[in-house]
Design a protein around this motif. Structure first.
Motif, PDB file in Angstrom:
ATOM      1  N   GLY A 291     -42.130  -2.828  -8.847  1.00  0.00           N
ATOM      2  CA  GLY A 291     -43.001  -3.185  -9.194  1.00  0.00           C
ATOM      3  C   GLY A 291     -43.374  -2.998 -10.620  1.00  0.00           C
ATOM      4  O   GLY A 291     -44.785  -3.210 -11.381  1.00  0.00           O
TER       5      GLY A 291
ATOM      6  N   GLY B  27     -42.628  -4.786 -13.172  1.00  0.00           N
ATOM      7  CA  GLY B  27     -42.590  -5.829 -14.203  1.00  0.00           C
ATOM      8  C   GLY B  27     -42.036  -7.086 -13.320  1.00  0.00           C
ATOM      9  O   GLY B  27     -41.537  -7.119 -12.218  1.00  0.00           O
ATOM     10  N   TYR B  28     -43.438  -8.022 -14.083  1.00  0.00           N
ATOM     11  CA  TYR B  28     -42.654  -9.858 -13.156  1.00  0.00           C
ATOM     12  C   TYR B  28     -41.422 -10.646 -13.043  1.00  0.00           C
ATOM     13  O   TYR B  28     -41.680 -10.376 -12.334  1.00  0.00           O
TER      14      TYR B  28
ATOM     15  N   GLN C  28     -42.262 -11.478   1.593  1.00  0.00           N
ATOM     16  CA  GLN C  28     -41.619  -9.758   1.939  1.00  0.00           C
ATOM     17  C   GLN C  28     -41.207  -9.371   3.061  1.00  0.00           C
ATOM     18  O   GLN C  28     -41.199  -8.979   3.860  1.00  0.00           O
TER      19      GLN C  28
ATOM     20  N   ASN D 255     -46.786  -2.851  -3.796  1.00  0.00           N
ATOM     21  CA  ASN D 255     -45.946  -3.205  -4.228  1.00  0.00           C
ATOM     22  C   ASN D 255     -45.693  -4.851  -5.577  1.00  0.00           C
ATOM     23  O   ASN D 255     -45.503  -4.941  -6.208  1.00  0.00           O
ATOM     24  N   GLN D 256     -46.336  -5.496  -4.331  1.00  0.00           N
ATOM     25  CA  GLN D 256     -46.791  -7.034  -5.038  1.00  0.00           C
ATOM     26  C   GLN D 256     -47.925  -7.061  -5.599  1.00  0.00           C
ATOM     27  O   GLN D 256     -47.794  -7.350  -6.555  1.00  0.00           O
TER      28      GLN D 256
ATOM     29  N   SER E 112     -48.875  -4.894  -8.062  1.00  0.00           N
ATOM     30  CA  SER E 112     -47.918  -4.449  -8.689  1.00  0.00           C
ATOM     31  C   SER E 112     -47.013  -5.149  -9.776  1.00  0.00           C
ATOM     32  O   SER E 112     -47.616  -5.516 -10.755  1.00  0.00           O
ATOM     33  N   VAL E 113     -46.365  -5.958  -9.270  1.00  0.00           N
ATOM     34  CA  VAL E 113     -45.538  -7.626  -9.813  1.00  0.00           C
ATOM     35  C   VAL E 113     -46.868  -8.588 -10.374  1.00  0.00           C
ATOM     36  O   VAL E 113     -46.621  -8.995 -11.247  1.00  0.00           O
TER      37      VAL E 113
END
Lengths: 436, 433
Positions: A293, A295-296, B65, B129-130, B132-133
């Motif tokens: 997680g 970077g995009y 996901q 996780n997402q 954070s993304v």
């Protein structure tokens, strides 16, 4: 309901249009492609401009539409708009490019306007001053963008002394360009010899060529062909840190060598890049985005330019994970030779590469862009079919070999733009740091 | 040339509905050996709950996901393994998922979309996780660049009062961090039934076979009632609203000004003149505001006008806006630009030349056609036309409908854009100059 993931139907073979190629007596190469679909035509004109002053070329491109001996800027814009058309121009170290589109029935009118501009653009003082100011204003905004900032430093670090080392003029350079310099650049460079015109769309190629002859047959004058030197070898060195106080992200860029499209290793290099970071299912994306997680949009690409090729890995990450993210980029890069892809990992990238060609050539604009990009390297559109066949033959051993030769973080050029006060210390763990 | 003479491509469209309520659009066209598969859900940022700003977009990420028969990141792997590409996008009024593949991948794409229509496999781990993304996405697009969120995030709270219309659809970090697996389940249950979606397939395929494949893969998706779509309407402004803020990384003054316009769906005929007006104002060097502000007065360095916050006039509901935004040379005053904009609108209100209108319409039609050349673009536009206008074939009729807009209607639209109805957002540059 079936819960078995369906396989694919038999593969549809790649089918590429074959451009009709003609050359006008004045030297203009014309590539015409009939691709029905929507009733439009796409136009791409490329004029060689190696060693032109970049600031002058940018201003020429912006002011090309500002007026001729017989038509004002507004009249030119109205003529284009009337056929559903638009034209734009831009410059890079290799060329001045004019591109646009219109309703297919309006193609002759669009070409007439283009011909008038190429033969008689006047760059009147008033509109030229407006465009000069707009470029400077636009640069002031761009210079606050992380991607623009880091690319400027990266270009200079990679290609200092070569025209590719300075691809974005400064505001001061643009401000210094007078009308005489733009007129002189037009007079010396905007000529049909060596230039290439690409037309793709719902056109009759004979009729379209007749319209080109009528509009551009008398475009003339002697050019001064200048050669662009090949890019120098990439020289590794200390990590370059670009301080951007207050930045909430760090822009990490790692550049490493590449071979050109015509090199025997190109197909293996293409797949190695995909496996490493060239598509979503790559190692870089799975690691930095989907696992950590950080970077995009972690990514890598191969850039083929007329003067040479380069590979570049890029990711923008939160300031606090700058060090760990760079460590992962380096580990994945090294991992390509140490942990080469197995057959299934390679086949996934291979199938993606083969499909991508079909997707990219599925629109008129896509076909026009591909013809243009390949022609800049002296290759025909049919090269895509040959390349696809070579892609089918690449083995894991081939990928491991090209990775070992070129995907080495210690022989790469690394530039990081971020908040220096926060990231200097974590980056010091990677070795010597040079300030940009 | 008049718009009536522009030949529209004839894409055959078949529409039907499955027993579970899923609306299906099939538009075969053998032009290129590729197929576009799009699923549009009738839910966007306006529907996310209070305290969960950004949730519609975060949920879109979660749809990648994994699902019943598809592991994390496998949707992407399967599509790419077929030589295809994919993405999703979250809008104010809808969320779409789209795939473009060589045509032999049609069944695979249908399977993958049907599998996640039955429900994504959301865990604490992949949610964290997402989140954070998505934060990195917001840092790239909003926080770490000049003019981030201008005007699409910054203007709605000036224009609107209700949470639905005014909140930040990208989301606050506090709300994103607060999102839970249960929130995702509730959101899926409320807004992701088959009956709230449209499946659209365009490109190179056999109609009968595609119909059979759609039935096979989507027919057994559970039937659940579609949500009731509440009205998001709120009163128009009766007095000007104005907000300014400093952007530390901006170098040029900027301004966005917006007015409420008729509902793009329920008042389509009254809305279309504003779409034409936007082009008349800022499309190309011959347009009114480009000529006046940039070239004559030199009080702006760039200007753009369009309807709806994301410039998608045919994929939006009301309440929405006509928006003009301009960037100014350093030291120029926003009020001067606003005054000139009102002057030019007043001039248009006095009447528009037919020849000028025809030129603008020709360019609008060409741009819509260009979007339709892409199979992916076509499949997405058919789907949103079905969602918002109840008929995918409306997508092909928009150029003609715009062609029928009269000079008088454009003049009336301009006359309605008065200073007392406008919301103004000003960016004060704080960056290095």
């Amino acid at each position: 309901m079936s819960n078995v993931i369906p396989g694919l139907a038999p593969e549809v073979p790649l089918s590429l249009p074959v451009p009709v190629e003609r050359t006008l007596p004045n030297g203009l190469r014309v590539l015409l492609t009939r691709r029905p679909g929507v009733p439009l035509a796409e136009v791409r004109l490329s004029i060689p401009a190696a060693h032109a002053d970049l600031a002058a070329a940018d201003l020429l491109s912006a002011a090309l539409f500002s007026g001729t001996e017989t038509a004002s800027m507004t009249e030119i814009a109205q003529r284009l708009q009337g056929v559903g058309g638009a034209l734009g121009a831009g410059a890079d170290p290799d060329r001045i490019a004019v591109s646009g589109n219109s309703l297919a029935t309006g193609l002759p009118e669009l070409l007439e306007v283009l011909g008038d501009l190429l033969k008689a653009a006047e760059y009147p003082e008033g509109p030229l001053a407006v465009e000069r100011s707009r470029i400077i204003d636009g640069l002031s905004v761009a210079e606050q963008q992380p991607d623009f900032q880091v690319n400027r430093v990266l270009d200079a670090r990679l290609w200092d002394g070569h025209p590719y080392g300075h691809q974005q003029p400064t505001a001061a350079e643009v401000a210094a360009v007078e009308r005489d310099a733009v007129l002189a650049l037009h007079a010396s460079r905007v000529h049909p010899a060596g230039a290439r015109l690409i037309i793709v769309g719902d056109i009759d190629t004979d009729a379209a060529f007749a319209a080109v002859e009528k509009a551009l047959g008398d475009w003339n004058g002697a050019g001064e062909p200048r050669h662009m030197e090949p890019l120098p070898e990439l020289v590794a060195g200390p990590l370059v840190l670009v301080d951007r106080p207050g930045s909430v992200q760090s822009a990490i860029r790692v550049a490493y060598p590449a071979v050109e499209r015509t090199h025997p290793d190109n197909a293996a290099q293409h797949l190695a890049n995909l496996v490493f970071g060239g598509y979503f299912s790559s190692r870089l994306v799975m690691n930095l985005r989907e696992t950590k997680g950080y970077g995009y949009s972690p990514r890598s690409r191969v850039d083929h330019s007329p003067a040479g090729s380069i590979q570049l890995a890029a990711v923008d990450v939160a300031t606090e994970v700058t060090g760990p993210a760079l460590a992962e980029v380096r580990a994945e890069l090294r991992g390509m030779a140490e942990r080469p892809p197995a057959a299934d990992e390679l086949d996934l990238a291979r199938r993606y590469a083969l499909g991508s060609v079909k997707l990219a050539t599925a629109t008129q604009a896509g076909v026009a862009n591909y013809i243009s990009v390949l022609a800049a390297s002296g290759l025909p559109l049919a090269w895509l079919a040959e390349h696809s066949e070579r892609i089918r033959e690449v083995t894991p051993a081939d990928v491991q070999r090209v990775a070992a030769e070129r995907l080495d973080p210690d022989r790469a050029v690394t530039v990081v733009l971020g908040d220096g006060a926060e990231v200097r210390e974590p980056l010091a763990a990677f070795g010597e740091i040079e300030a940009a | 040339m008049t718009v009536a003479t522009i030949p529209a491509p004839a894409f055959a469209i078949e529409r039907f509905k499955l027993a579970n309520g899923l609306r299906v659009v099939l538009a075969p066209d053998p032009g290129a050996p590729v197929v576009g598969v799009a699923v549009v859900y009738d839910v966007g940022m306006r529907s996310e709950p209070e305290g969960r700003t950004g949730f519609a977009h975060l949920f879109e990420h979660m749809m990648f996901q994994g699902s019943h028969n598809v592991g994390k990141a496998e949707h992407m792997r399967h599509v790419q393994s077929a030589g295809g590409t994919f993405n999703g996008s979250t809008h104010i009024d809808y969320t779409d998922y789209f795939n473009l593949l060589p045509s032999n991948g049609l069944e695979l794409a249908l399977f993958l979309e049907a599998d996640r229509m039955r429900g994504p496999a959301i865990t604490e781990e992949n949610l964290a996780n997402q989140v954070s993304v998505v934060k990195e996405e917001i840092r790239v697009n909003v926080l770490n660049r000049p003019y981030g969120g201008f005007p699409w995030i910054k203007l709605p709270p000036v224009m609107f009062d209700t949470f639905a219309n005014s909140h930040d659809g990208y989301g606050s970090f506090v709300d994103l961090d607060a999102a839970t697996v249960d929130d995702a389940k509730s959101f899926f249950n409320a807004y992701y039934p088959a009956s709230n979606a449209v499946l659209s397939v365009a490109g190179d395929f056999d109609l009968a076979q595609a119909r059979e494949l759609v039935e096979r893969h989507f027919g057994s998706v559970e039937a659940r009632p579609a949500p009731v779509h509440p009205s998001f309407n709120e009163p128009d402004l009766s007095a000007e609203r104005r907000v300014s803020y400093t952007d530390e990384r901006a170098t040029l003054p900027a301004v966005a000004v917006a007015w409420r316009v008729p509902d793009p769906v329920t008042e389509l005929d009254d809305f279309l003149p504003y779409v034409v007006l936007g082009e008349l104002l800022t499309d190309g060097d011959a347009s009114r505001l480009v000529e006046r502000l940039i070239h004559t007065d030199q009080t702006a360095t760039a200007v753009a006008a369009h309807t709806t916050f994301m410039a998608e006039p045919f994929a939006s509901r009301g309440p929405t806006v006509m928006l003009i935004q301009a960037f100014l040379p350093p030291g120029n005053a926003v009020d001067t630009v606003l005054g000139t904009v009102q002057e030019e609108l007043a001039r248009i209100a006095e009447g528009v030349d037919e020849a000028e209108l025809d030129r603008v319409k020709a360019r609008v039609a060409a741009q819509l056609l260009r979007g339709d050349d892409s199979v992916m673009g076509r499949s997405r536009r058919f789907a949103t036309a079905e969602i918002f206008h109840g008929d995918a074939s409306m997508s092909a009729r928009f150029p003609a409908l715009l062609g029928e807009v009269t000079a008088e209607a454009v003049a009336q639209a301009a006359a309605a854009l008065t200073p007392n109805r406008r919301a103004v957002l000003e960016v004060i540059p704080g960056g290095a100059q």
